[in-house]
Each structure stands twice: as structure tokens, then as C-alpha cells.
Design a protein around this motif. Structure first.
Motif, PDB file in Angstrom:
ATOM      1  N   HIS A 187      29.577 108.836 -22.002  1.00  0.00           N
ATOM      2  CA  HIS A 187      29.077 108.271 -20.752  1.00  0.00           C
ATOM      3  C   HIS A 187      27.844 109.028 -20.270  1.00  0.00           C
ATOM      4  O   HIS A 187      26.930 108.435 -19.682  1.00  0.00           O
ATOM      5  CB  HIS A 187      30.162 108.295 -19.676  1.00  0.00           C
ATOM      6  N   ILE A 188      27.822 110.341 -20.513  1.00  0.00           N
ATOM      7  CA  ILE A 188      26.659 111.132 -20.114  1.00  0.00           C
ATOM      8  C   ILE A 188      25.415 110.671 -20.869  1.00  0.00           C
ATOM      9  O   ILE A 188      24.343 110.501 -20.285  1.00  0.00           O
ATOM     10  CB  ILE A 188      26.925 112.635 -20.349  1.00  0.00           C
ATOM     11  N   ILE A 189      25.549 110.460 -22.164  1.00  0.00           N
ATOM     12  CA  ILE A 189      24.412 109.972 -22.956  1.00  0.00           C
ATOM     13  C   ILE A 189      23.973 108.607 -22.442  1.00  0.00           C
ATOM     14  O   ILE A 189      22.778 108.336 -22.278  1.00  0.00           O
ATOM     15  CB  ILE A 189      24.794 109.897 -24.453  1.00  0.00           C
ATOM     16  N   ARG A 190      24.943 107.739 -22.149  1.00  0.00           N
ATOM     17  CA  ARG A 190      24.615 106.400 -21.663  1.00  0.00           C
ATOM     18  C   ARG A 190      23.922 106.455 -20.307  1.00  0.00           C
ATOM     19  O   ARG A 190      22.967 105.710 -20.051  1.00  0.00           O
ATOM     20  CB  ARG A 190      25.890 105.548 -21.567  1.00  0.00           C
ATOM     21  N   ILE A 191      24.376 107.342 -19.420  1.00  0.00           N
ATOM     22  CA  ILE A 191      23.761 107.492 -18.105  1.00  0.00           C
ATOM     23  C   ILE A 191      22.271 107.820 -18.250  1.00  0.00           C
ATOM     24  O   ILE A 191      21.416 107.212 -17.599  1.00  0.00           O
ATOM     25  CB  ILE A 191      24.458 108.615 -17.302  1.00  0.00           C
ATOM     26  N   PHE A 192      21.982 108.782 -19.101  1.00  0.00           N
ATOM     27  CA  PHE A 192      20.584 109.194 -19.258  1.00  0.00           C
ATOM     28  C   PHE A 192      19.732 108.083 -19.860  1.00  0.00           C
ATOM     29  O   PHE A 192      18.586 107.877 -19.454  1.00  0.00           O
ATOM     30  CB  PHE A 192      20.511 110.465 -20.113  1.00  0.00           C
TER      31      PHE A 192
END
Length: 257
Positions: A187-192
Motif C-alpha cells: 500500500h505504501i508503494i501504491r500511495i506514492f
């Protein structure tokens, strides 16, 4: 063994006897070719082709000429955790991928992993690529139906960006970001990618290059600037700088005088 193992090997003459792995084995030939058998299906694997060996599939390799490959061993639980994030619920079932795929995006991710190995880069760059690779495999080459991801509240972005701005010269890992935000690494990768069109590692590189630009206004040698800006070495600094500005740091500095 940790969640994943990335290796690169070069062979002249090879014979791997029939064997199995408990983990997934995903490999790409980067030079030459080899003969691969998976569950008695034997074929010639050529340069740039990708093959997947699922857990407990009997396979062996043989070849009499020179060849090299980059191979990724991934534990099942690592893939299950990413699937759970994609499904927004716990996933415990067995997952199986086709042995043979032809996917340019996955091929490019392997090329980047090869580059990261050559530059001895830190694990955040490698883990980001591996995570993106698994997401593509799950979405395109598994029977699972993945719904479109939901937007995540902006307060996560603010918390992550504040941490990165404070620590971008340090050896930040995805686990650090997960601990700070309290959400899964995927999710962190997707957020960025949603907010900046960059992965966390690419965002960090951007800040490091900006830091290097400030140091370049002083009469510091490029080798020192590279280290002080968080790059592995001067070669890595030059390569990333050129991607952004189209010229080497030395040429940029000469043009700025």
C-alpha cells in the motif's frame, strides 16, 4: 532464508540434477541459453526469456555452453501477504503461476534488479521491484480477481513524506515506512505512485539529487558529494543524475559556471 533471495550466476557448463524448492523460483536468462525441465516438460530457454518454478515442482537444468541468469527465490508467505493486501482480506490458499511467461514489464523489472545488484544498492530498491513484480504476476497470471484499489487517506502520505524528508540520507527500508505509517508495504508503494508517480525509492533518489545539487555549488569533489548525498558510489550518483538532467554532474557543473 529470508522472504526473498536474489542471485546472479554465470556458467560455462552446467548440470543441476532433478530437485525441488519450497519457495518460488523466478528467473530470467540474461546471456546465452539453457535446457530446463519442469515436471518432465523439457525445453530450451533462450536469452531474455522468463521461467517460473512453483514450490515442489521437480526441475533440472543442463547446458554445455556459456550462459548466465538472474534468479529470484520468493517464500510463499511473502506472496500471500501481498495477495492479502490486494484482496483486503487474509489469503491462505496455495497459489500457482504458469511456468512460462512473456511479459515486457516483468522483463524490465528484472533488468532493474540486475542493475541494482551490479551497483550493490540497498534493499528498498530491490524490495520495491520484487513487490511490483509479484503484483503483476498475481493480477495477470493467477486466477484471482483483484478489484481496483481504493484511495488511501492523505494523512498517510503526510506522515510518510515527513519521515522521508528527515531521513532521506539514511538507509531507509520499506519496513521502516511500514512501521511509521502502520500500513502494508504494498500500500505504501501504491500511495506514492498515486500521489507522486514515483515509488518511495524514486522519491528518495529525487531528494538525494537535490541535496547533491546544493553541494555542487561548493568546490567539493564529486566522489565526496556522491557519498554525502546518500549514493552508493560516484558511478551510481552519475547514473541517477544523468537520468534527471540528461548530462553528467561534471558537465552540469561546468555549464552552471
Amino acid at each position: 532464508m529470508k522472504d526473498y533471495l536474489l542471485i546472479k550466476n554465470d556458467f560455462v557448463k552446467t548440470e543441476f540434477k532433478p530437485h525441488i524448492h519450497e519457495s518460488f523460483s523466478i528467473g530470467k536468462i540474461i546471456n546465452g541459453e539453457c535446457k530446463l525441465s519442469i515436471n518432465k516438460n523439457r525445453e530450451l530457454v533462450k536469452n531474455s526469456e522468463i521461467r517460473i518454478v512453483n514450490p515442489l515442482e521437480t526441475h533440472y537444468v543442463e547446458n554445455n555452453s556459456r550462459w548466465s541468469y538472474i534468479n529470484l527465490f520468493i517464500e510463499e508467505n511473502y506472496i500471500r501477504n501481498i495477495i492479502s493486501s490486494l484482496l483486503n482480506k487474509e489469503y491462505k490458499s496455495y497459489i500457482k503461476f504458469p511456468n512460462k511467461i512473456n511479459d515486457p514489464t516483468i522483463g524490465n523489472l528484472f533488468n532493474q534488479l540486475n542493475e541494482y545488484l551490479d551497483h550493490h544498492l540497498n534493499s528498498i530498491s530491490i524490495e520495491e521491484n520484487i513487490t511490483q513484480l509479484i503484483v503483476i504476476l498475481v493480477k495477470k497470471y493467477s486466477p484471482l480477481k483483484i478489484k481496483k484499489s481504493r484511495d488511501i487517506n492523505n494523512h498517510y502520505v503526510k506522515r510518510l513524506v515527513e519521515y522521508i524528508y528527515t531521513h532521506y540520507l539514511d538507509d531507509i527500508q520499506l519496513q521502516d515506512l511500514q512501521d511509521i505509517a502502520g500500513i502494508n508495504k504494498y500500500h505504501i508503494i501504491r500511495i506514492f505512485k498515486q500521489h507522486f508517480s514515483l515509488t518511495p525509492y524514486q522519491f528518495i533518489l529525487k531528494l538525494r539529487i537535490e541535496h547533491a545539487l546544493k553541494l555542487m555549488k561548493k568546490d567539493y569533489p564529486l566522489s565526496l558529494i556522491a557519498v554525502e548525498s546518500g549514493f552508493f558510489d560516484q558511478s551510481h550518483f552519475i547514473k541517477e543524475f544523468k537520468k534527471v538532467y540528461g548530462v553528467t554532474p561534471l558537465r552540469f557543473r561546468e555549464q552552471s559556471i
